[in-house]
Write a protein that holds these residues in place. Structure first.
Motif, PDB file in Angstrom:
ATOM      1  N   PRO A   1       0.822  -1.220   0.000  1.00  0.00           N
ATOM      2  CA  PRO A   1       0.000   0.000   0.000  1.00  0.00           C
ATOM      3  C   PRO A   1       0.853   1.265   0.000  1.00  0.00           C
ATOM      4  N   TYR A   2       0.371   2.291  -0.685  1.00  0.00           N
ATOM      5  CA  TYR A   2       1.004   3.616  -0.697  1.00  0.00           C
ATOM      6  C   TYR A   2       2.444   3.574  -1.218  1.00  0.00           C
ATOM      7  N   SER A   3       2.696   2.744  -2.215  1.00  0.00           N
ATOM      8  CA  SER A   3       4.072   2.607  -2.721  1.00  0.00           C
ATOM      9  C   SER A   3       4.142   2.718  -4.246  1.00  0.00           C
ATOM     10  N   PRO A   4       3.619   3.798  -4.834  1.00  0.00           N
ATOM     11  CA  PRO A   4       3.633   3.914  -6.294  1.00  0.00           C
ATOM     12  C   PRO A   4       5.033   3.995  -6.883  1.00  0.00           C
ATOM     13  N   GLU A   5       6.024   4.464  -6.067  1.00  0.00           N
ATOM     14  CA  GLU A   5       7.370   4.603  -6.611  1.00  0.00           C
ATOM     15  C   GLU A   5       8.027   3.272  -6.932  1.00  0.00           C
ATOM     16  N   LEU A   6       7.460   2.160  -6.430  1.00  0.00           N
ATOM     17  CA  LEU A   6       8.003   0.845  -6.769  1.00  0.00           C
ATOM     18  C   LEU A   6       7.609   0.424  -8.181  1.00  0.00           C
ATOM     19  N   ASN A   7       6.681   1.136  -8.785  1.00  0.00           N
ATOM     20  CA  ASN A   7       6.213   0.785 -10.130  1.00  0.00           C
ATOM     21  C   ASN A   7       6.833   1.732 -11.148  1.00  0.00           C
ATOM     22  N   PRO A   8       7.747   1.255 -11.988  1.00  0.00           N
ATOM     23  CA  PRO A   8       8.417   2.142 -12.952  1.00  0.00           C
ATOM     24  C   PRO A   8       7.488   2.711 -14.011  1.00  0.00           C
ATOM     25  N   ILE A   9       6.276   2.159 -14.155  1.00  0.00           N
ATOM     26  CA  ILE A   9       5.331   2.723 -15.109  1.00  0.00           C
ATOM     27  C   ILE A   9       5.014   4.180 -14.755  1.00  0.00           C
ATOM     28  N   GLU A  10       5.102   4.531 -13.472  1.00  0.00           N
ATOM     29  CA  GLU A  10       4.883   5.912 -13.068  1.00  0.00           C
ATOM     30  C   GLU A  10       5.849   6.844 -13.796  1.00  0.00           C
ATOM     31  N   GLN A  11       7.076   6.389 -14.017  1.00  0.00           N
ATOM     32  CA  GLN A  11       8.051   7.196 -14.759  1.00  0.00           C
ATOM     33  C   GLN A  11       7.674   7.307 -16.228  1.00  0.00           C
ATOM     34  N   VAL A  12       7.043   6.271 -16.746  1.00  0.00           N
ATOM     35  CA  VAL A  12       6.601   6.309 -18.141  1.00  0.00           C
ATOM     36  C   VAL A  12       5.546   7.393 -18.318  1.00  0.00           C
ATOM     37  N   TRP A  13       4.571   7.465 -17.386  1.00  0.00           N
ATOM     38  CA  TRP A  13       3.549   8.513 -17.487  1.00  0.00           C
ATOM     39  C   TRP A  13       4.199   9.892 -17.433  1.00  0.00           C
ATOM     40  N   SER A  14       5.156  10.050 -16.539  1.00  0.00           N
ATOM     41  CA  SER A  14       5.842  11.338 -16.424  1.00  0.00           C
ATOM     42  C   SER A  14       6.572  11.679 -17.720  1.00  0.00           C
ATOM     43  N   TRP A  15       7.233  10.684 -18.316  1.00  0.00           N
ATOM     44  CA  TRP A  15       7.957  10.906 -19.584  1.00  0.00           C
ATOM     45  C   TRP A  15       6.989  11.327 -20.679  1.00  0.00           C
ATOM     46  N   MET A  16       5.854  10.665 -20.772  1.00  0.00           N
ATOM     47  CA  MET A  16       4.869  10.989 -21.810  1.00  0.00           C
ATOM     48  C   MET A  16       4.339  12.413 -21.647  1.00  0.00           C
ATOM     49  N   ARG A  17       4.061  12.792 -20.408  1.00  0.00           N
ATOM     50  CA  ARG A  17       3.555  14.146 -20.177  1.00  0.00           C
ATOM     51  C   ARG A  17       4.599  15.198 -20.519  1.00  0.00           C
ATOM     52  N   GLN A  18       5.821  14.974 -20.049  1.00  0.00           N
ATOM     53  CA  GLN A  18       6.868  15.970 -20.266  1.00  0.00           C
ATOM     54  C   GLN A  18       7.227  16.117 -21.740  1.00  0.00           C
ATOM     55  N   HIS A  19       7.263  15.013 -22.475  1.00  0.00           N
ATOM     56  CA  HIS A  19       7.725  15.051 -23.855  1.00  0.00           C
ATOM     57  C   HIS A  19       6.617  15.279 -24.879  1.00  0.00           C
TER      58      HIS A  19
END
Length: 345
Positions: free
Chosen positions: A282-300
């Motif tokens: 619970p409460y551990s989204p940073e363990l999922n690297p897909i979160e970085q993918v969403w950030s990359w898509m938004r930024q780029h």
């Protein structure tokens, strides 16, 4: 002292790229050629004193004496023990839960109060940089997050064996990371390059149309699967699990790691005998690297963008996702986690 021929010294002078050293070599050449030091100084347009110094260094140490001396520089204001103490102070403040932020002014005050040394404000930042620190954005975490639970989860091998069919060997498992994100007209803004002193405006819509992108990545081989829908529920989740099942080669088993969303239920993988679902702590989204993918898509691709409607959102998300997965090396590098391994592949 090794005596060099004047022709050797002249050849070295012609080949030398450093202008200062070239002058020193030419001075030695003229000295070996029989010129006196006053003549050498006049020929090279330098002082007689510096010529005396060059010749003295040559006679004492040979050509090695003509190398440039390294500047000693000013002694640092803080010694190594004081720097270590300062580093511990910065480390402690960076994880403090008391709120606020550690500013350069506060660090400067700490140095003055504890070491009696005064730095120029700009030099404080240079000092921090020399100690290996930089001004970066902190990552958020939920107040109920448990570090112990996260560390236990990273020992994924035992749990994977318990949740997968008994006949599936760890070496035949592929770990997938899965998540979904909402993209829409209530879009984000992001930093852009702009002229100093200006602040460009980006459209931020107030409409409420959205699309949900279901994404999954297998870091072992860079395989990806995605699905875009106008809503989220268990039926859509089952379709996404079906995609992963079909993408898993015969003889291999997909272990899909995801968070605890309400539609992430075990019955979504029951129709597929080659897929196992494992929940993140619970409460551990940073363990999922897909979160970085969403950030990359938004930024780029997706930030600072105005969408005409649902179809435009879908098309934009599709282009952003396809751009991300077009580079398999990028997919693997961004999503690989050392702890997410259950066997030799």
């Amino acid at each position: 002292m090794k005596v060099n021929s004047k022709n050797d010294v002249l050849a070295l002078a012609k080949a030398e790229q450093n202008a200062r050293k070239k002058l020193r070599l030419l001075a030695v050449y003229h000295f070996l050629d029989g010129k006196n030091r006053t003549q050498i100084a006049s020929m090279l347009v330098v002082s007689r004193r510096i010529v005396n110094e060059w010749i003295k260094r040559y006679l004492s140490f040979g050509l090695d004496g003509l190398e440039s001396k390294k500047a000693k520089g000013r002694e640092p204001y803080l010694n190594e023990i004081q720097k270590l103490k300062l580093a511990k102070f910065v480390e402690k403040q960076s994880v403090s839960a008391t709120g606020g932020r550690l500013t350069g002014e506060r660090i400067h005050r700490y140095i003055v109060d504890n070491f009696g040394v005064t730095y120029h404000p700009n030099s404080v930042y240079k000092l921090l940089e020399s100690l290996g620190y930089s001004w970066i954005t902190s990552r958020s975490k939920h107040p109920k997050q448990s570090q112990n639970n996260q560390e236990t989860f990273k020992k994924v091998h035992p749990e994977t064996i318990l949740n997968t069919p008994f006949n599936v060997m760890p070496k035949d498992m592929d770990i997938w990371f899965q998540d979904e994100a909402r993209f829409g007209q209530q879009n984000t803004t992001t930093r852009v390059w702009a002229k100093k002193g200006t602040r460009p405006r980006a459209v931020k819509q107030q409409q409420f149309e959205y699309a949900y992108l279901f994404g999954a990545v297998c870091p072992r081989n860079g395989r990806t699967e995605a699905l875009i829908t106008p809503y989220v529920n268990k039926e859509v989740m089952t379709l996404h699990m079906e995609q992963i099942s079909k993408a898993t080669p015969i003889g291999r088993h997909a272990v899909v790691i995801m968070d605890g969303a309400g539609w992430h239920t075990l019955d979504t993988v029951q129709p597929f005998d080659n897929v196992t679902l494992i929940k993140l702590p619970p409460y551990s989204p940073e363990l999922n690297p897909i979160e970085q993918v969403w950030s990359w898509m938004r930024q780029h691709h997706l930030a600072n963008k105005s969408f005409k409607g649902y179809d435009d959102i879908v098309n934009s998300c599709t282009k952003a996702w396809n751009c991300f997965i077009s580079d398999t090396k990028r997919v693997i590098k961004m999503c690989t986690r050392a702890w997410a391994s259950v066997g030799t592949n």
